[in-house]
Enzyme design. Sequence first.
Site, mmCIF file in Angstrom:
data_model
loop_
_atom_site.group_PDB
_atom_site.id
_atom_site.type_symbol
_atom_site.label_atom_id
_atom_site.label_comp_id
_atom_site.label_asym_id
_atom_site.label_seq_id
_atom_site.Cartn_x
_atom_site.Cartn_y
_atom_site.Cartn_z
ATOM 1 C CB ALA A 130 -0.906 0.013 1.225
ATOM 2 C CB SER A 179 -0.637 0.613 5.029
ATOM 3 O OG SER A 179 -0.357 -0.600 5.699
ATOM 4 C CD GLU A 183 -0.637 -8.807 1.235
ATOM 5 O OE1 GLU A 183 -0.832 -8.566 2.451
ATOM 6 O OE2 GLU A 183 -0.095 -7.988 0.466
#
Length: 291
Positions: free
Chosen positions: A191, A196, A255
């Site tokens: 990010a 983030s 992720e």
Amino acid sequence: MSSGAGPRPGRARSRFAPEVLPDGRRRYGHEAVVARRALLVGLVATGTGAGVLATRLGGSDPARVAAGADPAVQDPVAAGGPAPAATPAPSVPPAAPGPRHSLTDAASPWVVVNKQHPIDPLDYAPELATVGGKEVAAVVADDLRALLAAAAADGVSLAVTSGFRSLEHQRAVHDSAVSRDGLETAESVSARPGHSEHQTGLAIDFSGSTRPGCLLRNCFGQTPESDWLVAHGGRFGFLLRYPEGKTDVTGYAPEPWHWRWVGAELAAEVAAAGSPTLEEFFGVTGGTTYA
């Protein structure tokens, strides 16, 4: 010939007087009831005698007039009878309840941070606690410690690789990814500063001991540690934030190591809804492009 109970010819009926029905009965309209009640209360309060009361109300028998002045005798509303039917108000459907926590406040456990929704304020930093050697938002600490302890009790060795990152720390992480992989690839996994979840302190990157080479790599999703998180993470308030097949929604490639704390209550609701992303669950915009 008139009985004398009705109004005299050519003279308007007093607002205190009853209406005389064809069968000779008297009926007080609502206006007369209200007027007689107000006058009765006022005269009694000032000590006015029954004779004056009879004169004012238009009768000669004080006892009869006093009884007739009581609205409860003729007014069904005053007597506790059924009230006239009211015109129903237009039906307005109730508004759908909103989320119980803010989706935009950086301090909220349900805040949604993505490429369309940056951290606000940009330099936000939560109250911090240290768990597993890493800083995380203090609100996460108890559940994270409980999760690590439960995994260890099941023979699963989980570790915290990353927790809170400041704005400047995330800037360094993003710049490093761009230098290593190029902008397009880097932005699918890293990010920009201010976008983030790690800056909220609510995001945790996990690692395990069974396959050390899978640190922050997709193969972590095939480890016993990942399997344990998928089976039990929700009990401790954690969701897999970037699942397979949702890049167009979350903005990031899968992720399996990146888990987001939202609290056990919301984690259970998301699971019951089929484990959608936060964007899908709350109807919040997302995607791969920055606002």
